[in-house]
Design a protein around this motif. Structure first.
Motif, PDB file in Angstrom:
ATOM      1  N   ASP A 246       0.805  -1.209   0.000  1.00 45.21           N
ATOM      2  CA  ASP A 246       0.000   0.000   0.000  1.00 45.21           C
ATOM      3  C   ASP A 246       0.838   1.260   0.000  1.00 45.21           C
TER       4      ASP A 246
ATOM      5  N   THR B  79       3.685   8.246  -1.641  1.00 45.37           N
ATOM      6  CA  THR B  79       2.368   7.843  -2.110  1.00 45.37           C
ATOM      7  C   THR B  79       1.818   6.738  -1.227  1.00 45.37           C
TER       8      THR B  79
ATOM      9  N   GLU C  57      -1.914   4.036  -1.069  1.00 43.82           N
ATOM     10  CA  GLU C  57      -3.229   3.675  -1.605  1.00 43.82           C
ATOM     11  C   GLU C  57      -3.817   2.549  -0.776  1.00 43.82           C
TER      12      GLU C  57
ATOM     13  N   TRP D 238     -11.910   3.281  -2.626  1.00 45.73           N
ATOM     14  CA  TRP D 238     -10.490   3.085  -2.878  1.00 45.73           C
ATOM     15  C   TRP D 238      -9.813   4.455  -2.922  1.00 45.73           C
TER      16      TRP D 238
ATOM     17  N   THR E 141      -6.264   6.908  -3.200  1.00 44.72           N
ATOM     18  CA  THR E 141      -4.879   7.015  -3.653  1.00 44.72           C
ATOM     19  C   THR E 141      -4.334   8.380  -3.250  1.00 44.72           C
TER      20      THR E 141
ATOM     21  N   ASN F 285      -1.131  10.844  -3.996  1.00 46.19           N
ATOM     22  CA  ASN F 285       0.020  11.107  -4.856  1.00 46.19           C
ATOM     23  C   ASN F 285       0.324  12.597  -4.817  1.00 46.19           C
TER      24      ASN F 285
ATOM     25  N   ARG G  92     -11.486  -0.150  -6.734  1.00 51.29           N
ATOM     26  CA  ARG G  92     -10.102  -0.139  -7.206  1.00 51.29           C
ATOM     27  C   ARG G  92      -9.995  -0.177  -8.722  1.00 51.29           C
TER      28      ARG G  92
END
Length: 252
Positions: free
Chosen positions: A143, A153, A155, A172, A174, A176, A186
């Protein structure tokens, strides 16, 4: 060194304020309440800007199960607080340290015990970093990916509370750079929403929900409530998000 009030300017005052570790800049009233109620204890306090104008501040104090806000005014380097007038910021902060008693509108006394620092601790999760490289022979689930501090990062699945209908749904997520996106699942390529962390004022554990492993992100228009599958996972999200906020503030 004392400075004559006639030669002081806003820049001098702001530079001086940077030395106060519990001054939280533009933290909103709502964010201050969320921060102190979630992470503070009785007697925790902080100083923040007020929406009344550049010469006004608010001293936010947690008093048992609520947060009280007190007006502070600055004029040519002098600070007015209640019935008291202080010739300098140092005198004002010294007064709070030595006479930490405030009277609320109900007549009860509130004691300033713990200044709430603005510094955000960098995440201690680098020790368990999993980096994907082209040299890996097999696909490895991880992850958290940190190839460099600015490229941190993460997720994974989190359960999110709805904005209008207060139900909880798995999404889901994320992370970044400075964007936190969440998707229906996902396999979806288009996010439901992208949250710009430059507008986020605080990230902290939240104990107001009837769920465990919850934390919240405070934005001017809304507070987002999220729950992880474990306390360790929630802690990892909070640490990397707080680290991101610290990087944003350093760049300002």
């Amino acid at each position: 060194m004392s400075v004559c009030s006639s030669t002081r300017n806003d820049s001098d005052d702001m530079d001086e304020l940077q030395t106060v570790g519990w001054y939280h800049y533009d933290l909103s009233r709502h964010a201050a309440e969320a921060l102190l109620m979630s992470n503070g204890i009785d007697g925790s306090f902080l100083l923040r800007n007020s929406n009344k104008g550049p010469e006004y501040f608010a001293l936010s104090v947690r008093a048992k199960d609520s947060v009280k806000h007190f007006n502070v005014q600055r004029h040519h380097g002098r600070y007015s607080f209640g019935f008291n007038d202080f010739p300098s910021l140092q005198d004002f902060t010294s007064h709070l340290a030595n006479q930490p008693l405030l009277g609320s509108e109900t007549g009860n006394l509130i004691v300033l015990r713990f200044p709430y620092p603005r510094q955000v601790e960098e995440p201690s999760i680098y020790e368990s970093v999993c980096v994907h490289t082209a040299m890996q022979t097999g696909r490895r689930e991880c992850d958290l990916v940190l190839s460099a501090p600015s490229l941190g990062t993460k997720e994974g699945y989190l359960v999110k509370q709805g904005a209008i209908v207060k139900n909880w749904k798995q999404r889901w997520f994320t992370l970044n750079r400075y964007e936190l996106k969440y998707f229906k699942d996902r396999m979806f390529s288009e996010p439901i929403r992208t949250l710009n962390l430059t507008a986020c004022s605080a990230v902290q554990f939240d104990y107001s929900q009837e769920r465990v492993n919850c934390f919240c992100l405070v934005f001017p228009e809304r507070t987002y409530y999220l729950c992880a599958k474990s306390g360790v996972e929630a802690d990892e999200w909070i640490k990397i998000l707080r680290w991101k906020l610290a990087q944003i503030r350093k760049g300002r």
